[in-house]
Write a protein that holds these residues in place. Sequence first.
Motif, PDB file in Angstrom:
ATOM      1  N   ASP A   1       0.875  -1.168   0.000  1.00 41.48           N
ATOM      2  CA  ASP A   1       0.000   0.000   0.000  1.00 41.48           C
ATOM      3  C   ASP A   1       0.910   1.215   0.000  1.00 41.48           C
ATOM      4  OD1 ASP A   1      -1.706   2.085   0.474  1.00 41.48           O
ATOM      5  OD2 ASP A   1      -2.557   1.289   2.332  1.00 41.48           O
ATOM      6  N   PHE A   2       0.917   1.974  -1.104  1.00 44.95           N
ATOM      7  CA  PHE A   2       1.840   3.105  -1.196  1.00 44.95           C
ATOM      8  C   PHE A   2       1.483   4.232  -0.236  1.00 44.95           C
ATOM      9  CE2 PHE A   2       2.452   1.298  -5.573  1.00 44.95           C
ATOM     10  CZ  PHE A   2       3.740   0.839  -5.328  1.00 44.95           C
ATOM     11  N   ASN A   3       0.252   4.222   0.278  1.00 44.08           N
ATOM     12  CA  ASN A   3      -0.109   5.202   1.307  1.00 44.08           C
ATOM     13  C   ASN A   3       0.391   4.793   2.686  1.00 44.08           C
ATOM     14  OD1 ASN A   3      -1.758   7.434   0.103  1.00 44.08           O
ATOM     15  ND2 ASN A   3      -2.932   5.691  -0.674  1.00 44.08           N
ATOM     16  N   ASN A   4       0.815   3.564   2.797  1.00 43.11           N
ATOM     17  CA  ASN A   4       1.401   3.065   4.055  1.00 43.11           C
ATOM     18  C   ASN A   4       2.601   2.184   3.721  1.00 43.11           C
ATOM     19  OD1 ASN A   4      -0.650   3.901   6.284  1.00 43.11           O
ATOM     20  ND2 ASN A   4      -1.923   3.030   4.651  1.00 43.11           N
ATOM     21  N   LEU A   5       3.495   2.706   2.927  1.00 42.98           N
ATOM     22  CA  LEU A   5       4.647   1.943   2.457  1.00 42.98           C
ATOM     23  C   LEU A   5       5.590   1.644   3.613  1.00 42.98           C
ATOM     24  CD1 LEU A   5       6.027   0.786  -0.067  1.00 42.98           C
ATOM     25  CD2 LEU A   5       7.152   2.994  -0.372  1.00 42.98           C
ATOM     26  N   ASP A   6       5.919   0.359   3.772  1.00 36.83           N
ATOM     27  CA  ASP A   6       6.783  -0.052   4.880  1.00 36.83           C
ATOM     28  C   ASP A   6       7.742  -1.143   4.409  1.00 36.83           C
ATOM     29  OD1 ASP A   6       7.855  -0.205   7.429  1.00 36.83           O
ATOM     30  OD2 ASP A   6       6.351  -1.641   8.128  1.00 36.83           O
ATOM     31  N   PRO A   7       8.681  -0.800   3.528  1.00 36.92           N
ATOM     32  CA  PRO A   7       9.609  -1.801   2.997  1.00 36.92           C
ATOM     33  C   PRO A   7      10.698  -2.159   4.009  1.00 36.92           C
ATOM     34  CG  PRO A   7      10.210   0.355   2.212  1.00 36.92           C
ATOM     35  CD  PRO A   7       8.952   0.544   3.020  1.00 36.92           C
TER      36      PRO A   7
ATOM     37  N   CYS B   1       5.710   8.760   2.149  1.00 36.85           N
ATOM     38  CA  CYS B   1       6.103   7.821   1.102  1.00 36.85           C
ATOM     39  C   CYS B   1       7.582   8.003   0.749  1.00 36.85           C
ATOM     40  CB  CYS B   1       5.235   8.028  -0.132  1.00 36.85           C
ATOM     41  SG  CYS B   1       5.553   6.872  -1.476  1.00 36.85           S
ATOM     42  N   PHE B   2       8.022   9.255   0.587  1.00 33.83           N
ATOM     43  CA  PHE B   2       9.425   9.516   0.259  1.00 33.83           C
ATOM     44  C   PHE B   2      10.347   9.077   1.402  1.00 33.83           C
ATOM     45  CE2 PHE B   2       7.983  13.253  -2.615  1.00 33.83           C
ATOM     46  CZ  PHE B   2       7.689  12.360  -3.633  1.00 33.83           C
ATOM     47  N   ALA B   3       9.884   9.263   2.635  1.00 30.93           N
ATOM     48  CA  ALA B   3      10.677   8.825   3.785  1.00 30.93           C
ATOM     49  C   ALA B   3      10.837   7.304   3.779  1.00 30.93           C
ATOM     50  CB  ALA B   3      10.025   9.284   5.090  1.00 30.93           C
ATOM     51  N   ALA B   4       9.771   6.586   3.391  1.00 29.89           N
ATOM     52  CA  ALA B   4       9.837   5.121   3.330  1.00 29.89           C
ATOM     53  C   ALA B   4      10.802   4.672   2.236  1.00 29.89           C
ATOM     54  CB  ALA B   4       8.443   4.553   3.078  1.00 29.89           C
ATOM     55  N   ILE B   5      10.798   5.372   1.105  1.00 30.49           N
ATOM     56  CA  ILE B   5      11.723   5.034   0.023  1.00 30.49           C
ATOM     57  C   ILE B   5      13.157   5.304   0.450  1.00 30.49           C
ATOM     58  CG2 ILE B   5      12.425   5.639  -2.337  1.00 30.49           C
ATOM     59  CD1 ILE B   5       9.433   6.330  -2.838  1.00 30.49           C
ATOM     60  N   PHE B   6      13.373   6.416   1.152  1.00 22.78           N
ATOM     61  CA  PHE B   6      14.713   6.738   1.662  1.00 22.78           C
ATOM     62  C   PHE B   6      15.202   5.635   2.601  1.00 22.78           C
ATOM     63  CE2 PHE B   6      17.738   8.861   4.474  1.00 22.78           C
ATOM     64  CZ  PHE B   6      18.520   9.585   3.566  1.00 22.78           C
ATOM     65  N   LYS B   7      14.307   5.177   3.481  1.00 20.38           N
ATOM     66  CA  LYS B   7      14.655   4.098   4.419  1.00 20.38           C
ATOM     67  C   LYS B   7      14.934   2.795   3.673  1.00 20.38           C
ATOM     68  CE  LYS B   7      11.356   1.986   6.681  1.00 20.38           C
ATOM     69  NZ  LYS B   7      10.256   1.636   7.630  1.00 20.38           N
ATOM     70  N   MET B   8      14.240   2.583   2.591  1.00 22.53           N
ATOM     71  CA  MET B   8      14.366   1.362   1.791  1.00 22.53           C
ATOM     72  C   MET B   8      15.733   1.258   1.111  1.00 22.53           C
ATOM     73  SD  MET B   8      11.819   0.537  -1.367  1.00 22.53           S
ATOM     74  CE  MET B   8      11.780  -1.019  -2.237  1.00 22.53           C
ATOM     75  N   LEU B   9      16.329   2.419   0.800  1.00 12.68           N
ATOM     76  CA  LEU B   9      17.584   2.438   0.056  1.00 12.68           C
ATOM     77  C   LEU B   9      18.810   2.245   0.953  1.00 12.68           C
ATOM     78  CD1 LEU B   9      16.832   5.389  -2.370  1.00 12.68           C
ATOM     79  CD2 LEU B   9      17.379   3.055  -3.076  1.00 12.68           C
ATOM     80  N   LYS B  10      19.803   1.587   0.394  1.00 15.77           N
ATOM     81  CA  LYS B  10      21.100   1.481   1.059  1.00 15.77           C
ATOM     82  C   LYS B  10      21.827   2.821   0.919  1.00 15.77           C
ATOM     83  CE  LYS B  10      21.415  -3.389  -0.320  1.00 15.77           C
ATOM     84  NZ  LYS B  10      22.178  -4.397  -1.100  1.00 15.77           N
ATOM     85  N   PRO B  11      22.870   3.060   1.712  1.00 20.26           N
ATOM     86  CA  PRO B  11      23.660   4.277   1.532  1.00 20.26           C
ATOM     87  C   PRO B  11      24.153   4.404   0.091  1.00 20.26           C
ATOM     88  CG  PRO B  11      24.254   3.195   3.576  1.00 20.26           C
ATOM     89  CD  PRO B  11      23.323   2.263   2.865  1.00 20.26           C
ATOM     90  N   ALA B  12      24.084   5.599  -0.464  1.00 18.90           N
ATOM     91  CA  ALA B  12      24.439   5.886  -1.859  1.00 18.90           C
ATOM     92  C   ALA B  12      23.427   5.299  -2.842  1.00 18.90           C
ATOM     93  CB  ALA B  12      25.840   5.406  -2.201  1.00 18.90           C
ATOM     94  N   GLY B  13      22.270   4.846  -2.330  1.00 18.51           N
ATOM     95  CA  GLY B  13      21.226   4.308  -3.192  1.00 18.51           C
ATOM     96  C   GLY B  13      20.598   5.385  -4.054  1.00 18.51           C
ATOM     97  N   GLN B  14      19.993   4.969  -5.158  1.00 11.94           N
ATOM     98  CA  GLN B  14      19.455   5.904  -6.141  1.00 11.94           C
ATOM     99  C   GLN B  14      17.947   5.732  -6.306  1.00 11.94           C
ATOM    100  OE1 GLN B  14      22.341   6.110  -9.748  1.00 11.94           O
ATOM    101  NE2 GLN B  14      22.518   4.041  -8.917  1.00 11.94           N
ATOM    102  N   PHE B  15      17.276   6.857  -6.507  1.00 13.86           N
ATOM    103  CA  PHE B  15      15.827   6.859  -6.727  1.00 13.86           C
ATOM    104  C   PHE B  15      15.518   7.682  -7.971  1.00 13.86           C
ATOM    105  CE2 PHE B  15      11.606   8.920  -5.445  1.00 13.86           C
ATOM    106  CZ  PHE B  15      10.849   7.887  -5.976  1.00 13.86           C
ATOM    107  N   MET B  16      14.845   7.062  -8.940  1.00 13.42           N
ATOM    108  CA  MET B  16      14.418   7.751 -10.159  1.00 13.42           C
ATOM    109  C   MET B  16      12.903   7.646 -10.262  1.00 13.42           C
ATOM    110  SD  MET B  16      15.479   9.402 -12.979  1.00 13.42           S
ATOM    111  CE  MET B  16      17.034   8.835 -13.717  1.00 13.42           C
TER     112      MET B  16
END
Length: 315
Positions: free
Chosen positions: A154-160, A183-198
């Motif tokens: 659920d992108f409104n409650n994204l918890d990766p 949502c952006f905070a969840a994506i940031f948490k999902m990424l490893k250091p130096a991870g990329q988001f497009m």
Amino acid sequence: MRAETASPDDEIKTSFKHRLKAWWNGVDVAGDNANEESFDDLSEEEKIVIKDGPPSVNGWSLSRQRSVVTLFGEGMTRCIPDDTKGKLTKPLCINKALSVSELGSGLGGFTRWVSSEYDAYVTGYEADEALRDSAAVMTKDAGLHRKVKFLHCDFNNLDPKPRSADVVYASEALFTVKDKAACFAAIFKMLKPAGQFMMSDYMLEGIEPTAPELKPWQDAEPIPANPIDVEETRRLLTEVGFEISIAENVTAEYKSNVLKSFADYATRTGNGEKSGHLHEWILNEGELWMRRIKMMDAGNLKVFRIYARKPFDIK
């Protein structure tokens, strides 16, 4: 005064407009005398299409799934040609050593393309369970199930899972999300250091989200649309910790791709390709997309491509 010449895009729009009118009038579309066949004479697939009920863009019945694939290609629920897929992913330097995730994977067409193009392991996150299930079947049939998997979310409650991806990409997947910051905070948490988001998505520029000009489009979307200003998007991404290096307006390219897809379909049916019982479903899909294009033509809605990176950990 010198008369202005029509641009290629104008020709595409004019061609589509005339062909769409022909479709509504039942001219030169199915070309298969489907109405003259009895139900027993139809294929199993055609029987399923009929049993799906009245054509609709609400939900993802099998008929709607087949109609968008007819329009946009194998496994595609929206218009993302291969060259656009490349523009979104080539800057990310994807390879088999990286963990890659797609948000809004739909029927998995883009997900499988990335896996095959870059020899990568990819996880697709999809909010609609019917699409997720179909994507898994299509991926197994393609022999890619060991490298591609799909998860419901659920992108409104994204918890990766934290730090589970080196690369995350999304195309027209987040404009319905209400709380973009979360949502952006969840994506940031999902990424490893130096991870990329497009991301590529519907955004606003110089118009308020509550503007009355947007309401007819927002009300007609299958899932309520919640677009925000591109600068607000940049601000929210920066606030959660992202470094942004690209924010590109790709509206003209996006419109051209959509119009070409429908013009190509009109040409194919005009040349005798049979759409059968999917005809009315495709008409409904066309209305959905033309509302979006109308908003873009009016300057009320735009498409931006944004590249962001999570900083390295500093010890």
